[in-house]
Design an enzyme around this catalytic site. Structure first.
Site, PDB file in Angstrom:
ATOM      1  N   ASP A  44       3.848  -2.739  -1.796  1.00 49.30           N
ATOM      2  CA  ASP A  44       4.228  -4.122  -2.141  1.00 49.30           C
ATOM      3  C   ASP A  44       3.963  -4.550  -3.591  1.00 49.30           C
ATOM      4  OD1 ASP A  44       4.125  -3.874   0.563  1.00 49.30           O
ATOM      5  OD2 ASP A  44       2.665  -5.468   0.881  1.00 49.30           O
ATOM      6  N   PHE A 106      -5.732  -4.969  -0.064  1.00 48.88           N
ATOM      7  CA  PHE A 106      -4.349  -5.169   0.390  1.00 48.88           C
ATOM      8  C   PHE A 106      -3.670  -6.273  -0.422  1.00 48.88           C
ATOM      9  CE2 PHE A 106      -3.865  -3.310   4.961  1.00 48.88           C
ATOM     10  CZ  PHE A 106      -4.332  -2.085   4.530  1.00 48.88           C
ATOM     11  N   TRP A 302      13.067   4.286  10.670  1.00 47.37           N
ATOM     12  CA  TRP A 302      12.280   5.097   9.742  1.00 47.37           C
ATOM     13  C   TRP A 302      12.392   6.596  10.053  1.00 47.37           C
ATOM     14  CZ3 TRP A 302       7.847   8.266  10.173  1.00 47.37           C
ATOM     15  CH2 TRP A 302       7.200   8.551   8.955  1.00 47.37           C
TER      16      TRP A 302
END
Ligand code: FRU
Length: 493
Positions: A44, A106, A302
């Site tokens: 991210d 994170f 995926w």
């Protein structure tokens, strides 16, 4: 003591980056103008901010190898969001609340406060009772070297929210107060929780901004919330919502009550490689968003993360997009205008009539290029337009504009030795005289924007440079395309 631990861990990681930098640089699949990490894995975008005259991108990364593990925050700065200078890592796991191999620092966000650059992130640890996620603060005087706040964590999961499903704080300022939206789960339904603070350190729960009734999954990762015109936008990356990777909602918000009532929802991207976008404002007021161009192993489509890990890296960001609202309140996502500065070798053609035979199109070297055109429905009677990208060695990506079924699909099942899957979206064609198409291709990705930048597909492909052909043809009649523009795109590395 704790300050030293983080420094030591950053230095260790920097040594790994120094050792691998040159090898990774030569990787065949490295992107040419999309943002990537120097070495190892990235996911991210974090802490996006324009600060002291530069764009700062932070990002989730594991600098050691090309798989997810042990999350650090990488850091780079740029003047144009295309050419980047890497700075030392901003955060490394070091404390009881964030030092865990399958955890770490994170996702989160950045804000200027009290003359310093503040980062708010999720610390993830596990001391035998399962994953514990808490919200933490770090700050910096110079915008480069960060220190974790001694009073961390500043927030623990509220009652009813499992300790492993409370993460990704996005902070902003309104009036004199600070607000933060955080992803959470309650009773197996996703929630975006709103918090409030006067000093960035003491946070109080304010409201449930929005929640899923099941249709948008059990957990929202990386929520983001901002004003656009006189409306408010919430974006979330849902877990457990099938092929939907990012959802947006548009509505009204009241700072007195914390209530967000949305009337409109939609998807930012229908491709398989667009996740966890975060927004920020550019100095000229544009609302820009950046996403991670990949997907997670829990997503239904995926397969794996692609072959780049063999080159010692994995992951890039999609091109930066500007968010704008259309007249009916839906959103469109335009590639930033800065991309025009790396155009080379432009060519244009007013009109091209396509039949069953394949017509070759030239754009740059056929690998790194931009291509735009319009489909002219008044002079089109075919059922479909087929656009083949990265053709060569018996392989290609097949983009099908299926007018009869009002569907756009991007099939990468024969695009290289790795990729699978076909992404689909509905095309709104009723009453349209023409359809705009805008494509950005790079070494290992294709981004297709159509229907006024509202119907977009981002997909990774891992083809070599021998796959550099672009072709088009019509099925069941003729297709007229107009206003064709083609450019090569310069390398920014
Ligand atoms: C989203 C995400 C976040 C988390 C981070 C971990 O892609 O799963 O929820 O903070 O990645 O790297």
């Amino acid at each position: 003591m704790s300050k030293e631990l983080m420094l030591r861990n950053i230095e260790r990681a920097q040594r790994a980056i120094d050792e691998n930098r040159e090898t990774v640089k030569n990787g065949r699949m490295r992107q040419r103008y999309h943002f990537m990490g120097e070495t190892g894995w990235i996911n991210d975008p974090n802490g996006l901010i324009y600060y002291k005259g530069k764009y700062h991108f932070f990002y989730q990364c594991n600098p050691y190898y090309g798989h997810w593990d042990y999350m650090h925050w990488g850091h780079a700065v740029s003047n144009d969001m295309l050419h980047w200078e890497y700075l030392p890592l901003a955060l490394a796991p070091s404390e009881a609340y964030d030092d865990y191999m399958r955890g770490g620092c994170f996702s989160g966000s950045a804000i200027e406060y009290d003359g310093k650059l503040y980062l708010m992130y999720t610390g993830v640890t596990n001391d035998g009772k399962g994953f514990e996620q808490t919200q933490c603060i770090a700050y910096s005087e110079d915008g480069i070297h960060f220190e974790k706040y001694d009073g961390n964590p500043v927030l623990t999961p509220p009652e009813g929210v499992p300790s492993h499903l409370f993460r990704d704080p996005k902070v902003w300022k309104h009036g004199d107060a600070y607000y933060m939206v955080c992803g959470a789960s309650r009773d197996n339904k996703a929630q975006a929780l709103l918090y409030r603070s006067d000093d960035m350190l003491r946070w109080e729960f304010f409201s449930v901004l929005a929640e899923s009734r099941g249709e948008w999954g059990y957990m929202w990762e990386c929520p983001d919330f901002y004003q656009l015109g006189d409306k408010y936008v919430l974006t979330v990356s849902p877990m457990g919502a099938g092929e939907r990777t990012v959802v947006y909602m548009v509505g009204d918000f009241d700072y007195e009550t914390g209530k967000f009532s949305y009337q409109i929802n939609g998807e930012i991207d229908w491709g398989y490689d667009y996740y966890a976008p975060q927004s920020f404002t550019a100095p000229d007021g544009r609302r820009l968003i950046v996403a991670w161009a990949n997907c997670w192993d829990w997503m239904p489509f995926w397969k794996d993360w692609g072959p780049a890990y063999k080159e010692g890296w994995c992951g890039s960001f999609n091109i930066v997009r500007e968010v704008q609202m259309t007249e009916n309140g839906t959103l469109k996502f335009l590639p930033i205008k800065e991309l025009e500065s790396i155009r080379t070798a432009g060519s244009s053609q007013a009109e091209l009539v396509l039949g069953a035979e394949e017509t070759e199109i030239k754009a740059g070297d056929g690998v790194s290029f931009e291509l735009r055109f319009k489909i002219d429905f008044e002079n089109t009677d075919a059922d479909k337009l087929l656009l083949y990208l990265r053709c060569g060695a018996g392989k290609k990506i097949v983009c099908t504009f299926d007018f009869g079924h009002a569907e756009l699909s991007v099939d990468r099942s024969n695009s290289d030795d790795w990729s699978v899957g076909t992404s689909h979206s509905v095309m709104y064609l009723a009453g349209k005289k023409e359809l705009d198409v805008h494509i950005f291709s790079d070494q290992s990705s294709i981004e297709i924007f159509t229907d006024n930048y509202q119907n977009n597909h981002s997909n990774n492909i891992f083809a070599g440079n021998e796959q550099n052909g672009i072709k088009m043809c019509a099925c069941g009649g003729k297709v007229t395309v107009t206003d064709i523009e083609a450019y090569g795109l310069e390398s920014c590395e």
